[in-house]
Write an enzyme that holds these catalytic residues in place. Structure first.
Site, PDB file in Angstrom:
ATOM      1  N   ARG A 167      35.248  40.421  37.641  1.00  0.00           N
ATOM      2  CA  ARG A 167      36.183  39.346  37.950  1.00  0.00           C
ATOM      3  C   ARG A 167      35.417  38.131  38.463  1.00  0.00           C
ATOM      4  O   ARG A 167      34.880  38.143  39.572  1.00  0.00           O
ATOM      5  CB  ARG A 167      37.212  39.785  38.996  1.00  0.00           C
ATOM      6  CG  ARG A 167      38.193  38.657  39.345  1.00  0.00           C
ATOM      7  CD  ARG A 167      39.439  39.137  40.077  1.00  0.00           C
ATOM      8  NE  ARG A 167      39.196  39.535  41.440  1.00  0.00           N
ATOM      9  CZ  ARG A 167      40.177  39.869  42.309  1.00  0.00           C
ATOM     10  NH1 ARG A 167      41.438  39.851  41.913  1.00  0.00           N
ATOM     11  NH2 ARG A 167      39.874  40.240  43.534  1.00  0.00           N
ATOM     12  N   ASP A 447      41.385  41.324  52.208  1.00  0.00           N
ATOM     13  CA  ASP A 447      40.566  40.378  51.452  1.00  0.00           C
ATOM     14  C   ASP A 447      41.221  39.011  51.536  1.00  0.00           C
ATOM     15  O   ASP A 447      42.140  38.796  52.339  1.00  0.00           O
ATOM     16  CB  ASP A 447      40.352  40.855  50.011  1.00  0.00           C
ATOM     17  CG  ASP A 447      41.631  40.834  49.175  1.00  0.00           C
ATOM     18  OD1 ASP A 447      42.706  40.422  49.693  1.00  0.00           O
ATOM     19  OD2 ASP A 447      41.565  41.223  48.001  1.00  0.00           O
TER      20      ASP A 447
END
Length: 530
Positions: A167, A447
């Site tokens: 990603r 996160d």
């Protein structure tokens, strides 16, 4: 493998940092390849970012997102995506994490079907972190990656490993250390370009890609730009057209209204969509920030069973399976609780319930953030999905309206929930400024997405008048300042990650929360301090 020189423009990307130790990654040919990607994509990228701001201005003025009238033919048309490669036919459990060396080895060895190596929300994008990640992934693809801990424990790859999917950063994030003709490059193109340049041929030879997860898309045009970038990269690297495959995270509210269109824009290389649930909740908050009637309750009450998230999940499944693409479930952020068996079992029960909901709804796989959760999630999917996937479950019973996708959920705001939002936003921001993008807080792996939820909720509760706690006490800035000061002092005196960045993080969080306008992303102003 070097790119043929006759295909490259003479200009190279320029590096504005110490490159000692990264000469094998930042080769002249690799930098020329980056420059070619930049030249082809930058003008369009900037245009698309301006379109985001224009859409948001309309939402702030009272409009609401909706399905596009100009793309009705795509939604109603009879078409399917290209066949899915054998390596990605079974994705029942995927593990995600930053591109840190030990993490990569443990994730690839975890028993998950796929490892999403993350240059984005679980990484703090210092230039050193990003380049170390490129080295780590190059070694992982080659099968030579090893790590020895300070205690002397050695880590190396098992004989069978998860399929690697990378990603890159989203279209909005810059990489200020790399310029082309004086223009700062997109972090997305730096991450994608360096990985593809150094690993695409070997991955293709192994019939393992290269494969990518694409984050933060808001419109089909943004997906089309990725398709153009990948097609260009394939041509420059002498790879077969369409060999680069993509899974798209549906993690913005505007994107949920364009899922057919996004699949269509990438139809020659897309393999699925993913319910990026935490970013999606953040995007709901951000997109509808000016709508007093769309406030959400505290974070812990916004579960996937609430109406607007259930509608989002089921519409994604229906859309994907109609087009022959995978519908991936969301992240389980829990991590094992050592030393408290009862608390750990309660946490694992939440994971099992969440994965049972996903597999019975028709998802083809799911995400976990910790290796210990792989067997937990796998057991649920193995029991209820004996086949490699559920593409045959078309979910024709699903009928989701615009209003269902926008419906706020009932709930409340407790003092504990407010306090937790301040603590999570502060501690995560401090750790991020200290170079860590994946931080365990109260047995959850936080996160950037979950920190964004916390700080966006604080902004909304404070800027829309009359918001109260469950005991009817008002939520105001005096309380926020008091709670922030308390947690800043605690963090400063602790051994938590980012303790020495407590004051800088508090100043940033205070400024963002007091500002009259909700900032689009925490990571943009934070990046200036990284």
């Amino acid at each position: 493998m070097a790119v043929p020189q006759e295909r490259l423009q003479p200009i190279q990307a320029q590096i504005h940092a110490d490159t000692t130790g990264y000469e094998d990654i930042l080769t002249p040919d690799a930098l020329a390849f980056l420059a070619r990607l930049h030249d082809a994509a930058e003008a369009r990228r900037q245009q698309l970012l301006r379109a985001r701001h224009e859409r948001q201005a309309r939402y702030d003025a009272g409009c609401l997102p909706n399905f596009r009238s100009d793309t009705r033919a795509i939604r109603e048309g009879d078409w399917r995506v290209a066949p899915i490669p054998d390596a990605l036919r079974d994705r029942r459990v995927e593990i995600t994490g930053p591109v840190e060396r030990k993490m990569i080895i443990n994730a690839l060895n975890s028993g998950a079907k796929v490892f999403m190596a993350d240059f984005e929300d679980s990484s703090a994008p210092s230039f050193r972190n990003q380049l170390d990640g490129q080295i780590n992934l190059r070694d992982a693809v080659a099968g030579t990656i090893e790590y020895t801990s300070p205690e002397g424990k050695r880590y190396r790859l098992a004989e069978q490993t998860a399929v690697l999917v990378v990603r890159p950063r989203g279209w909005h994030l810059p990489e200020r250390h790399v310029t082309v003709n004086g223009q700062i490059m997109a972090g997305a193109l730096v991450d994608f370009g360096l990985f593809a340049y150094h690993n695409a041929h070997l991955l293709h030879a192994m019939q393992r890609g290269p494969y990518f997860y694409l984050p933060k898309l808001e419109a089909m045009e943004e997906a089309a730009l990725w398709d153009e970038v990948m097609a260009l990269a394939e041509a420059e690297l002498d790879l077969p057209a369409g060999c680069m495959k993509a899974t798209v995270l549906i993690e913005t509210l505007p994107a949920v209204f364009q899922m057919h269109e996004i699949l269509h824009a990438l139809r020659h290389r897309v393999v699925g969509l993913n319910c990026g649930r935490w970013d999606y909740i953040f995007s709901y908050l951000k997109t509808l920030r000016g709508h007093r009637d769309r406030l959400l309750p505290e974070r812990g009450q916004v579960q996937m069973t609430v109406p607007f998230l259930k509608a989002y999940s089921e519409l994604l499944i229906q859309t994907c399976h109609r087009r022959g693409a995978f519908a991936m479930g969301g992240m389980a952020a829990q991590i094992p609780i050592k030393g408290d068996e009862a608390a750990n079992e309660a946490a694992m029960a939440k994971v099992r319930a969440d994965k049972l909901r996903e597999v019975t709804a028709g998802h083809d796989g799911t995400w976990v953030a910790h290796p210990a959760l792989v067997p937990v999630a796998k057991a649920i999917f193995d029991e209820h999905m004996p086949t490699p996937n559920q593409l045959d479950r078309l979910r024709e019973d699903v009928c989701v309206s615009r209003d269902q996708l926008l419906a706020p959920c009932a709930g409340s705001i407790s003092r504990e929930g407010f306090d937790n939002n301040v603590e999570v936003a502060l501690r995560y921001t401090a750790a991020w400024l200290d170079g860590l993008g994946c931080v365990p807080i109260h047995h959850l792996m936080e996160d950037a997405a979950t920190a964004e939820i916390a700080r966006a909720q604080l902004w909304q509760w404070l800027h829309h008048g009359g918001v109260e706690f469950t005991d009817h006490a008002p939520i105001d800035f005096a309380l926020f300042d008091q709670v922030l000061a308390k947690h800043t002092h605690r963090l400063r005196e602790s051994t938590h990650p980012g303790a020495d960045k407590a004051d800088a993080a508090a100043d940033l969080l205070s400024a963002l929360t007091h500002d009259d306008q909700l900032a689009d992303f925490l990571t943009l102003p934070a990046y200036e301090q990284l």
